[in-house]
Design an enzyme around this catalytic site. Structure first.
Site, short mmCIF file in Angstrom:
data_model
loop_
_atom_site.label_atom_id
_atom_site.label_comp_id
_atom_site.label_asym_id
_atom_site.label_seq_id
_atom_site.Cartn_x
_atom_site.Cartn_y
_atom_site.Cartn_z
N ASP A 184 18.88 41.79 -52.91
CA ASP A 184 17.47 41.48 -53.18
C ASP A 184 16.88 42.35 -54.29
OD1 ASP A 184 17.56 39.75 -50.90
OD2 ASP A 184 17.27 41.51 -49.65
N LYS A 211 18.12 40.18 -59.09
CA LYS A 211 19.18 39.85 -60.06
C LYS A 211 18.88 38.53 -60.77
CE LYS A 211 22.17 40.14 -56.60
NZ LYS A 211 21.47 40.85 -55.53
N GLY A 223 20.21 34.77 -51.46
CA GLY A 223 18.97 34.05 -51.73
C GLY A 223 18.49 34.42 -53.12
N HIS A 224 18.60 33.47 -54.05
CA HIS A 224 18.18 33.76 -55.42
C HIS A 224 16.98 32.89 -55.77
CE1 HIS A 224 22.54 35.22 -56.16
NE2 HIS A 224 21.79 36.13 -55.64
N GLN A 253 24.30 39.54 -52.93
CA GLN A 253 24.08 40.77 -52.15
C GLN A 253 24.11 42.00 -53.09
OE1 GLN A 253 26.85 38.62 -50.65
NE2 GLN A 253 25.12 37.44 -49.95
P1 IMP Z 1 25.90 38.31 -43.35
O1 IMP Z 1 26.25 38.36 -44.79
O2 IMP Z 1 25.06 37.11 -42.98
O3 IMP Z 1 27.10 38.46 -42.46
O4 IMP Z 1 24.96 39.58 -43.03
C1 IMP Z 1 25.45 40.92 -43.05
C2 IMP Z 1 24.39 41.88 -43.57
O5 IMP Z 1 24.17 41.62 -44.96
C3 IMP Z 1 23.02 41.75 -42.90
O6 IMP Z 1 22.42 43.03 -42.83
C4 IMP Z 1 22.23 40.86 -43.86
O7 IMP Z 1 20.85 41.07 -43.75
C5 IMP Z 1 22.77 41.36 -45.20
N1 IMP Z 1 22.70 40.34 -46.26
C6 IMP Z 1 23.49 39.26 -46.42
N2 IMP Z 1 23.14 38.58 -47.53
C7 IMP Z 1 22.13 39.25 -48.09
C8 IMP Z 1 21.36 39.06 -49.28
O8 IMP Z 1 21.57 38.13 -50.08
N3 IMP Z 1 20.39 39.98 -49.53
C9 IMP Z 1 20.18 41.05 -48.71
N4 IMP Z 1 20.86 41.27 -47.59
C10 IMP Z 1 21.84 40.38 -47.28
#
Ligand code: IMP
Length: 434
Positions: free
Chosen positions: A13, A16, A40-41, A223
């Site tokens: 977040d 990017k 999430g972009h 991420q």
């Molecule tokens: P997962 O990727 O859904 O398995 O989540 C694992 C961890 O990564 C959690 O703490 C999510 O909140 C975090 N996470 C996954 N995708 C994102 C993202 O795009 N932005 C911020 N945090 C993320």
């Protein structure tokens, strides 16, 4: 070779999307190499704001070709919804403009159900996942029982899908979670696969060829560094390689592609995190509220995928230095500098204290990161609104000082700073001393 890489230097977040948007306008290919629809972009088309989760956000530029690499996990339902969303916004999405690697893995409804059941079973120790099935899909990949995009072309695909869901139902039963009705899922999945078939390609071969012929490839990280499966704050991480070296394995490129690559790390002027896990410089109360915003603006600190309020804190220079090293960053973009306006003074974490030890580097083991006390330096704040500033010389000296400190602490030059959500709200930073 013209590989450009954008990665998050924090916990995701970082904003990017705006750098991607800018560089994609000069790129031939835009490629995602990791993760799935957990990302999430935020993308702006005209006056409309779209939240993309799977497609490379650079695909909104008409001259780019979008690539979904083998390092990804792809939920066909989410992908088709996103393709329709962009078409409705006037973006051409055809097999001429989008390719999906045959070696990317599929996310099924069984993976999503398992993700939720496993989180529920973890109780108060949950990871705070996005619930999109990311972990279970990568688990199947690593245990060599996953379904890949290319498998959709095989005549026995539906049989394999059935046995995958039967197996997942067994596990769901063990978690005490409701099992899935198989027949309707197979029908829906089968029709989704048919639509996606024309998009399946050898992404690795095409990108190799593209780079060899001088094309520009922009790799969009999802991420951030501290969510990397190997180098993040394990176990509070996602299940993929979010860092720059993951571009090579996640797109099927050799080491030669990395020579002279531009590696741009994006970091916010403060620190945020969604989900569980250690966060040494975390703030609470009024200060946190000021950094987070109220949620009334799309750029306030609430998750794009889940809508959860993000945890916020002061910028962490130790983590920034770490991100520079793990990614081999060649430059840094600092976003949301404007949000720091109005503070009397600002803090940046420069080291950690554990007992009477002071550490300038990350301690190893996330348990250690959970118990460190941040050591801060204090910098003078500024009061001016930065939103209309476009030139370095017009920034308040305190804001210039903040960026100088970040360059020095991170050991990598800040090249740009954003001062608002609009495309043009960006300031080029001159070469600063490291
Ligand atoms: P997962 O990727 O859904 O398995 O989540 C694992 C961890 O990564 C959690 O703490 C999510 O909140 C975090 N996470 C996954 N995708 C994102 C993202 O795009 N932005 C911020 N945090 C993320």
């Amino acid at each position: 070779m013209a590989l450009q890489i954008i990665v998050g230097a924090q916990w995701g977040d970082e904003g990017k999307g705006r750098m991607v948007d800018w560089l994609a306008s000069q790129s031939d290919y835009v490629a995602r190499f990791n993760g799935g629809d957990n990302a999430g972009h935020t993308v702006t088309i005209g006056s409309q704001i779209y939240k993309l989760h799977l497609l490379p956000s650079g695909i909104i530029h008409p001259n780019t070709i979008g690539m979904l690499g083998n390092g990804m996990v792809i939920n066909p339902k989410s992908l088709l919804e996103e393709m329709d969303l962009l078409r409705a916004a006037g973006v051409t999405i055809t097999s001429e403009r989008l390719r999906i690697s045959h070696a990317a893995h599929l996310i099924t409804p069984a993976h999503q159900a398992l993700d939720k059941a496993m989180e529920a079973a973890r109780g108060k120790d949950n990871l705070g996942t996005t619930g999109r099935g990311i972990g279970p899909a990568y688990t199947d990949k690593a245990s060599r029982s996953g379904l890949r995009v290319g498998d959709m072309l095989a005549p026995n695909f539906i049989d394999r899908l059935r046995s995958h869901i039967e197996k997942a139902n067994h596990s769901l039963g063990l978690y005490g979670a409701p099992t899935l009705e198989i027949a309707p899922l197979l029908t829906v999945f089968e029709s989704q696969c048919k639509i996606l078939t024309p998009y399946i390609r050898d992404v690795s071969a095409e990108l190799h060829q593209a780079l060899a012929s001088g094309k520009i490839v922009l790799a969009e990280g999802a991420q951030g560094t501290l969510l990397d499966i190997d180098h993040g704050s394990y176990p509070f991480v996602t299940s993929s390689a979010t860092t720059a070296p993951g571009v090579l394995t996640g797109l099927g490129l050799g080491l030669d592609a990395a020579q002279n690559a531009r590696v741009i790390g994006v970091a916010k002027a403060f620190q945020t995190r969604v989900g569980s896990g250690p966060f040494p410089s975390e703030l609470s109360g009024e200060l946190a509220g000021r950094l987070r915003g109220t949620g009334s603006n799309p750029w306030d600190e609430f998750g794009t995928t889940t809508g959860r309020p993000r945890r916020v804190g002061w910028l962490d220079g130790v983590l920034l230095r770490y991100a520079a090293r793990i990614n081999g960053l060649t430059e840094l973009v600092m976003t949301k500098l404007d949000i720091l306006s109005g503070f009397e003074s600002l803090r940046i974490c420069t080291a950690y204290r554990i007992g009477d030890m002071t550490l300038a580097e990350l301690p190893f083991g996330q348990a250690d990161l959970g118990s460190v006390e941040p050591v801060y330096i204090e910098l003078p704040g500024w009061q001016a609104d930065l939103g209309n500033i476009r030139r370095w010389d017009d920034l308040p000296v305190q804001a210039q000082g903040y960026l100088r400190t970040v360059t020095r602490l991170g050991g990598v030059p800040v090249r740009y700073a954003s001062v608002g959500p609009e495309r043009e709200q960006i300031v080029e930073v001159p070469a600063l001393e490291r």
